[in-house]
Design a protein around this motif. Sequence first.
Motif, PDB file in Angstrom:
ATOM      1  N   ASP A  14      -2.620   9.022   1.922  1.00 36.95           N
ATOM      2  CA  ASP A  14      -2.612   8.106   3.064  1.00 36.95           C
ATOM      3  C   ASP A  14      -3.522   6.915   2.764  1.00 36.95           C
ATOM      4  N   PHE A  15      -3.254   5.810   3.466  1.00 35.37           N
ATOM      5  CA  PHE A  15      -4.075   4.596   3.315  1.00 35.37           C
ATOM      6  C   PHE A  15      -4.623   4.216   4.682  1.00 35.37           C
ATOM      7  N   ARG A  16      -5.930   3.847   4.721  1.00 33.17           N
ATOM      8  CA  ARG A  16      -6.587   3.456   5.964  1.00 33.17           C
ATOM      9  C   ARG A  16      -7.418   2.210   5.738  1.00 33.17           C
ATOM     10  N   LEU A  17      -7.676   1.501   6.820  1.00 30.88           N
ATOM     11  CA  LEU A  17      -8.523   0.311   6.782  1.00 30.88           C
ATOM     12  C   LEU A  17      -9.969   0.735   6.981  1.00 30.88           C
ATOM     13  N   GLY A  18     -10.827   0.420   6.012  1.00 31.55           N
ATOM     14  CA  GLY A  18     -12.234   0.784   6.079  1.00 31.55           C
ATOM     15  C   GLY A  18     -13.081  -0.310   6.682  1.00 31.55           C
TER      16      GLY A  18
ATOM     17  N   LEU B 222       6.037  12.698  -1.438  1.00 43.28           N
ATOM     18  CA  LEU B 222       4.869  11.877  -1.742  1.00 43.28           C
ATOM     19  C   LEU B 222       5.061  11.010  -2.980  1.00 43.28           C
ATOM     20  N   ARG B 223       6.201  11.134  -3.632  1.00 45.64           N
ATOM     21  CA  ARG B 223       6.491  10.292  -4.798  1.00 45.64           C
ATOM     22  C   ARG B 223       7.035   8.952  -4.297  1.00 45.64           C
ATOM     23  N   ARG B 224       6.102   8.054  -4.028  1.00 47.93           N
ATOM     24  CA  ARG B 224       6.485   6.810  -3.371  1.00 47.93           C
ATOM     25  C   ARG B 224       5.475   5.719  -3.709  1.00 47.93           C
ATOM     26  N   ARG B 225       5.824   4.511  -3.260  1.00 49.57           N
ATOM     27  CA  ARG B 225       4.943   3.349  -3.423  1.00 49.57           C
ATOM     28  C   ARG B 225       4.640   2.793  -2.037  1.00 49.57           C
ATOM     29  N   LEU B 226       3.353   2.730  -1.708  1.00 46.86           N
ATOM     30  CA  LEU B 226       2.918   2.226  -0.410  1.00 46.86           C
ATOM     31  C   LEU B 226       2.550   0.747  -0.552  1.00 46.86           C
ATOM     32  N   ASP B 227       3.238  -0.123   0.196  1.00 46.22           N
ATOM     33  CA  ASP B 227       2.906  -1.552   0.231  1.00 46.22           C
ATOM     34  C   ASP B 227       1.948  -1.778   1.397  1.00 46.22           C
ATOM     35  N   VAL B 228       0.677  -2.095   1.082  1.00 50.79           N
ATOM     36  CA  VAL B 228      -0.369  -2.184   2.115  1.00 50.79           C
ATOM     37  C   VAL B 228      -0.947  -3.599   2.191  1.00 50.79           C
ATOM     38  N   THR B 229      -0.173  -4.607   1.819  1.00 57.03           N
ATOM     39  CA  THR B 229      -0.676  -5.987   1.854  1.00 57.03           C
ATOM     40  C   THR B 229      -0.973  -6.458   3.268  1.00 57.03           C
ATOM     41  N   ASP B 230      -0.304  -5.885   4.269  1.00 57.97           N
ATOM     42  CA  ASP B 230      -0.519  -6.321   5.658  1.00 57.97           C
ATOM     43  C   ASP B 230      -1.896  -5.946   6.183  1.00 57.97           C
ATOM     44  N   PHE B 231      -2.597  -5.035   5.520  1.00 53.66           N
ATOM     45  CA  PHE B 231      -3.925  -4.640   5.982  1.00 53.66           C
ATOM     46  C   PHE B 231      -5.003  -5.664   5.616  1.00 53.66           C
ATOM     47  N   ASN B 232      -4.649  -6.633   4.778  1.00 56.35           N
ATOM     48  CA  ASN B 232      -5.582  -7.704   4.392  1.00 56.35           C
ATOM     49  C   ASN B 232      -6.841  -7.147   3.737  1.00 56.35           C
ATOM     50  N   THR B 233      -6.649  -6.261   2.767  1.00 56.49           N
ATOM     51  CA  THR B 233      -7.738  -5.707   1.961  1.00 56.49           C
ATOM     52  C   THR B 233      -7.454  -6.050   0.499  1.00 56.49           C
ATOM     53  N   PRO B 234      -8.399  -5.810  -0.404  1.00 62.11           N
ATOM     54  CA  PRO B 234      -8.085  -6.043  -1.823  1.00 62.11           C
ATOM     55  C   PRO B 234      -6.940  -5.190  -2.350  1.00 62.11           C
TER      56      PRO B 234
END
Length: 703
Positions: free
Chosen positions: A163-167, A207-219
Motif C-alpha cells: 500500500d502507499f500512503r501520504l506521510g 499484488l503484481r501491479r504498478r501503482l501510479d502515485v503522482t497525484d499524491f505530490n510526493t517524490p
Amino acid sequence: MSVRFNWIVLAAFALNSLFHTALVHAQALNSIQSVQASVQRGLEVVRVEMAQPLSVAPAGWSVQTPPRIAFDFPATANAGGPSFQDLNLGNVRSLAVAQAGDRTRLVLNLKTPAAYQTVLQHNAVLIYLQPPTDTTLGATAPQAGSPMALASAAQLSPLMDVDFRLGAQGAGRVEVKLSNPQVGVEVRQRGQSLVVEFQKSSLPTNLRRRLDVTDFNTPVQSVSTSAEGDRVRMVVEAKGAWDHTVFQTDGVLVVEVKPQRSDPTKLTQGPGYTGEKLSLNFQNIEIRSLLQVIADFTKFNIVTSDAVTGSVTLRLQDVPWDQALDIILQAKSLGMRKSGNVLWVAPNEEIVAKEKLEREAYLTLEGLEPLRTQSFQLNYAKASEVSRQLMGQPTQGSGAASGKLLSSRGSVIAEPRTNQLFVTDVVARLEQVRELIQKVDVSVKQVMIEARIVEADDSFGKAIGVRLGGGGNATTASTTPGGVNLGATYSGTSAGVTAGNFINMPATAPTGVSFMNAAVPAFALSIFSEGAAQFLNLELSALEADNKGKVISSPRVITADKVKALIEQGTELPYQVATSSGATSIAFRKANLKLEVTPQITPEGSIILELDVNKDTVGQSTTAGFAIDTKHIQTQVLVENGGTVVIGGIFTMDEVNQETKVPMLGDLPVLGWLFKTKSKKSIKKEMLVFITPKTLADRMASR
C-alpha cells in the motif's frame, strides 16, 4: 582501531550492566563453553558451544560502520576461556566475548558488512556469514541443519499487502505487510529508484501491479512489484532531491521517501537527522536492551524509567541513530529529555507529570526566597517604558499587554531624572531582568526619508477671429481719397468716423491658458469711398501660446526606526463657523505640503515605509472662502536602503476645440474664415511622488 573500539563497546556494556548482578536468578545459568570459527563450503561459520541447549536463538544486531555483528545471550555466563580472539579468517577479523551480570555478549568484527543466519544444533549455536556481495540481513532459522539447504527447501513466505500512503511533510510511504516478520529484505538505491528485494518470498497475483502515485505530490512517482524466482522485487521510482528511510515494526516494512528541503535558518542542511548511520535487526527485543544497544553505539548515557517495558520487532538499515531512536520512542509512546550527554527516557505522561511537579516546586521555593533590590542604568531606552514591560502593561505604540516578567512579589520603580530602574525580586528574576535590559537598551538605527513631489504643467492654446464693419459720413481730413489703410486697429471707429460692426468675432484667449497679459495681435484693412462718404473696415486677429512649467517640492525628515515623523509647510486659511446659538467664530484650514512617515528596518537591511503625503495649494476664491486644491497619497512600500521608488502619480489632460461662425456664410470655402472664429486649448498636468529612504550609519560602529 576496530579492536580498540570493540573493547570500548564491551567495557561500556559491562559497566552499564553491573547493577544486574544482584538480580541473577537462583537457578543455574547456562554458559558458553567455547567459540570456534571455520570456513565450510565458502561460508564463514562461528560455532558457539553451550552447556545446555537453547530454546530460541540469541537476538542479534549489525552495524555497518565499522562492520560488526553482536549477539546477546540472556541468563548465560562465559566459561569459554579467552574473551578476545584475533582470527583473520575470511571476512572475520576477530571476535570478543564479555559477561555482564547474567548476560553475555558476543561481538564479531568483520572486514566488510555481511548478512548472517543463526541455526540451533543440539547444544551449539551456528552462525553462518553469507558472502560480502550479498548484504541482505538474515533471519533466524527455525530448525537445525545447513542454512543454505534449508533456505532452498523452505516454503516461501507470501506478501500480504502493498500500500502507499501520504506521510508527513510531503513524504511518500510504501507499506508492505509481511506474513513472516523474519523474512530477509535488501534495499539499494539505483539512480532515482529504490530497489527492495524480499528473499524467500512469494507475491500473490493481485499484488503484481504498478501503482501510479503522482497525484499524491510526493517524490514517489510509481511503485512496481513483481516476483522473480524465490524473491519479490519492488521498484520505487522517485524524482527530484530526496532521502529515504527503511524500517520495520512487527510485520510491516515501511519505505519512506522524503523530499530534501533547504532551510536557511538551519546550521546544517538535510532531512534533519545528522547522527551516524547504523543498521538494526531485532525480533521481539526488549525496549531496555534496544536502548542499551543505542547507548553503546552513540556513547550517550541513557537513564531509563522503570515504566519503560515491552518489546519490539524492527529492522532498520543505514538509518541515522537519532532517527532510529526517534522511531523507537514514537512506536512505544515514549519521550526523551537531554541534559549534556545524558538521555532520560520515560513515558510521555511521566515526563509531563515530572515537569509539572518540578515547576510547582520551583514556584513554592520562589515564594520563600528572600527578595533583593538591584538598580539598572538605562542608556537609550526610557525607564518608564521598560518598567511597564516588566509589569506586563501595554507600552506606547502597543495595543496589548505582554507577559509579566517579575514574580508575584516583585516590584519596579522608574526614576525619570537619572533614567534608572530599581527592581525588587528574587535572584533568578533579577537575572532575567538583566538579560532583558541588555537586549532592549540598545541604540536605535535612524533613517532619513526624502520625498520629491514633481508637478509638470504643459498647456497650449491658439485662436483665430475676424471683425467686419462699415459706415457713412466719413471725415476725410485724415484719409487718402480712394485709398487703403493697412495696419490700423479698429474698435468700431476709423479716422474719427463712427462705424458699425457687421461681423464681430475677434480672437480671444481660451480659458485655462495663460497669455501673460499680452495684447491680441491683429491685421486691419479699411477701404474708403470719398464721393459716397462710405467706408469698409476689416480686422483679422490671431494668437497662440505654449506654456510649460514644473514645480518640485522636496520635504525630508530624519527619524528613528519604528518612530513616526511629521514635517509640513503651508498656509492656514481662515473661515467663519456658525454655532448653534447663531454666533460666528473664526476657524482655520491648512493648505500644506506634508510628509508623515513611519520607517521599519528589516533584518536584511531593506526599509518598510508607512507614508502619508499631502500637497495642498490655495485654490479659487468662493463666497464661503478660498477653496483648497488637494493631492494626497497614503500607502505602505518596501524599499531597499538608498533606493528610490515612485509611490504614485496623477495625470490629467484637458483638450477643447471651439468654433463660432455665422450660419451658412461660415461654411463657404476660403471666404468662410471671414465669418467665424476658432479656438483650441490643450492642458496637461502630471504629478509624481518619489521616495528615497536611507539608513544613517551608526557613529559608534564607525569609530
